[in-house]
Design a protein around this motif. Structure first.
Motif, PDB file in Angstrom:
ATOM      1  N   MET A 175     -55.070 -35.572 -37.982  1.00  0.00           N
ATOM      2  CA  MET A 175     -55.028 -34.149 -38.280  1.00  0.00           C
ATOM      3  C   MET A 175     -54.232 -33.977 -39.574  1.00  0.00           C
ATOM      4  O   MET A 175     -53.189 -34.598 -39.743  1.00  0.00           O
ATOM      5  N   ALA A 176     -54.767 -33.166 -40.469  1.00  0.00           N
ATOM      6  CA  ALA A 176     -54.049 -32.820 -41.697  1.00  0.00           C
ATOM      7  C   ALA A 176     -53.808 -31.313 -41.684  1.00  0.00           C
ATOM      8  O   ALA A 176     -54.754 -30.526 -41.562  1.00  0.00           O
ATOM      9  N   TRP A 177     -52.545 -30.928 -41.778  1.00  0.00           N
ATOM     10  CA  TRP A 177     -52.114 -29.523 -41.809  1.00  0.00           C
ATOM     11  C   TRP A 177     -51.833 -29.214 -43.272  1.00  0.00           C
ATOM     12  O   TRP A 177     -50.929 -29.799 -43.871  1.00  0.00           O
ATOM     13  N   VAL A 178     -52.622 -28.303 -43.867  1.00  0.00           N
ATOM     14  CA  VAL A 178     -52.570 -28.106 -45.309  1.00  0.00           C
ATOM     15  C   VAL A 178     -52.497 -26.618 -45.668  1.00  0.00           C
ATOM     16  O   VAL A 178     -53.536 -25.938 -45.726  1.00  0.00           O
ATOM     17  N   PRO A 179     -51.299 -26.088 -45.918  1.00  0.00           N
ATOM     18  CA  PRO A 179     -51.205 -24.724 -46.448  1.00  0.00           C
ATOM     19  C   PRO A 179     -51.861 -24.672 -47.844  1.00  0.00           C
ATOM     20  O   PRO A 179     -51.771 -25.643 -48.604  1.00  0.00           O
ATOM     21  N   TYR A 180     -52.501 -23.551 -48.155  1.00  0.00           N
ATOM     22  CA  TYR A 180     -53.259 -23.477 -49.405  1.00  0.00           C
ATOM     23  C   TYR A 180     -53.242 -22.065 -49.986  1.00  0.00           C
ATOM     24  O   TYR A 180     -52.889 -21.099 -49.324  1.00  0.00           O
ATOM     25  N   THR A 181     -53.658 -21.989 -51.256  1.00  0.00           N
ATOM     26  CA  THR A 181     -54.025 -20.717 -51.875  1.00  0.00           C
ATOM     27  C   THR A 181     -55.469 -20.866 -52.324  1.00  0.00           C
ATOM     28  O   THR A 181     -55.922 -21.964 -52.636  1.00  0.00           O
ATOM     29  N   LEU A 182     -56.195 -19.758 -52.363  1.00  0.00           N
ATOM     30  CA  LEU A 182     -57.602 -19.811 -52.727  1.00  0.00           C
ATOM     31  C   LEU A 182     -57.920 -18.725 -53.741  1.00  0.00           C
ATOM     32  O   LEU A 182     -57.567 -17.559 -53.551  1.00  0.00           O
ATOM     33  N   ASP A 183     -58.537 -19.153 -54.838  1.00  0.00           N
ATOM     34  CA  ASP A 183     -59.039 -18.240 -55.868  1.00  0.00           C
ATOM     35  C   ASP A 183     -60.561 -18.323 -55.859  1.00  0.00           C
ATOM     36  O   ASP A 183     -61.127 -19.387 -55.602  1.00  0.00           O
ATOM     37  N   ILE A 184     -61.199 -17.209 -56.138  1.00  0.00           N
ATOM     38  CA  ILE A 184     -62.652 -17.195 -56.303  1.00  0.00           C
ATOM     39  C   ILE A 184     -62.933 -16.761 -57.726  1.00  0.00           C
ATOM     40  O   ILE A 184     -62.553 -15.663 -58.141  1.00  0.00           O
ATOM     41  N   SER A 185     -63.560 -17.672 -58.465  1.00  0.00           N
ATOM     42  CA  SER A 185     -63.876 -17.461 -59.874  1.00  0.00           C
ATOM     43  C   SER A 185     -62.641 -17.015 -60.657  1.00  0.00           C
ATOM     44  O   SER A 185     -62.695 -16.091 -61.468  1.00  0.00           O
ATOM     45  N   GLY A 186     -61.522 -17.667 -60.395  1.00  0.00           N
ATOM     46  CA  GLY A 186     -60.300 -17.406 -61.141  1.00  0.00           C
ATOM     47  C   GLY A 186     -59.462 -16.238 -60.648  1.00  0.00           C
ATOM     48  O   GLY A 186     -58.400 -15.972 -61.184  1.00  0.00           O
TER      49      GLY A 186
END
Length: 150
Positions: free
Chosen positions: A109-120
């Motif tokens: 299992m990999a627990w990965v906090p993230y941020t997400l941009d769509i087209s910048g």
């Protein structure tokens, strides 16, 4: 004297086996994090060949979002996601903030906090939870569950 020599050999073998197990665990962890990064790379570049190569065919994606007091759950098969994967108008750029990997034999299992941009443009943050299984071809992502925090 012979007893001390035998004890020394047993201790030495135990130490070597433990070191080997730790090295294997580190190699597996590195490969798992590489699969996670390849997943993000495939999203951004819309690379269906890479996407298929790191996933189990019958895997699933689960999303959980909460907005204005309403909680929504959704599930899609990886194969269904491929049908809408290519969309030049929506380039997804997901960035890892940190990661934690747990491994037991052929499951991880990999627990990965993230941020997400769509087209910048910023879309949301959240946590990805990847479940991976070790196959004859190496680690494959079997399930991805993620939160969408706005």
């Amino acid at each position: 004297m012979k007893m001390n020599k035998n004890l020394f050999i047993i201790v030495l073998l135990t130490f070597n086996l433990k070191s080997f197990a730790q090295e294997k665990q580190q190699r597996d962890k590195k490969e798992i994090l590489q699969k996670v990064q390849q997943f993000f790379d495939a999203l951004e570049t819309q690379d269906t060949v890479l996407y298929k190569s790191i996933l189990l065919k019958d895997g699933q994606t689960w999303a959980i979002s909460e907005k204005d007091g309403t909680v929504k759950y959704s599930m899609r098969q990886f194969s269904d996601r491929l049908k809408t994967f290519i969309n030049p108008a929506s380039i997804i750029q997901e960035k890892t903030l940190s990661s934690k990997v747990m491994i037991h034999k052929r499951i991880a299992m990999a627990w990965v906090p993230y941020t997400l941009d769509i087209s910048g443009k910023f879309s949301h943050t959240g946590v990805d939870v990847f479940t991976l299984l070790k196959t004859s071809e190496g680690w494959k992502i079997s399930t991805l569950a993620f939160t969408m925090d706005y």
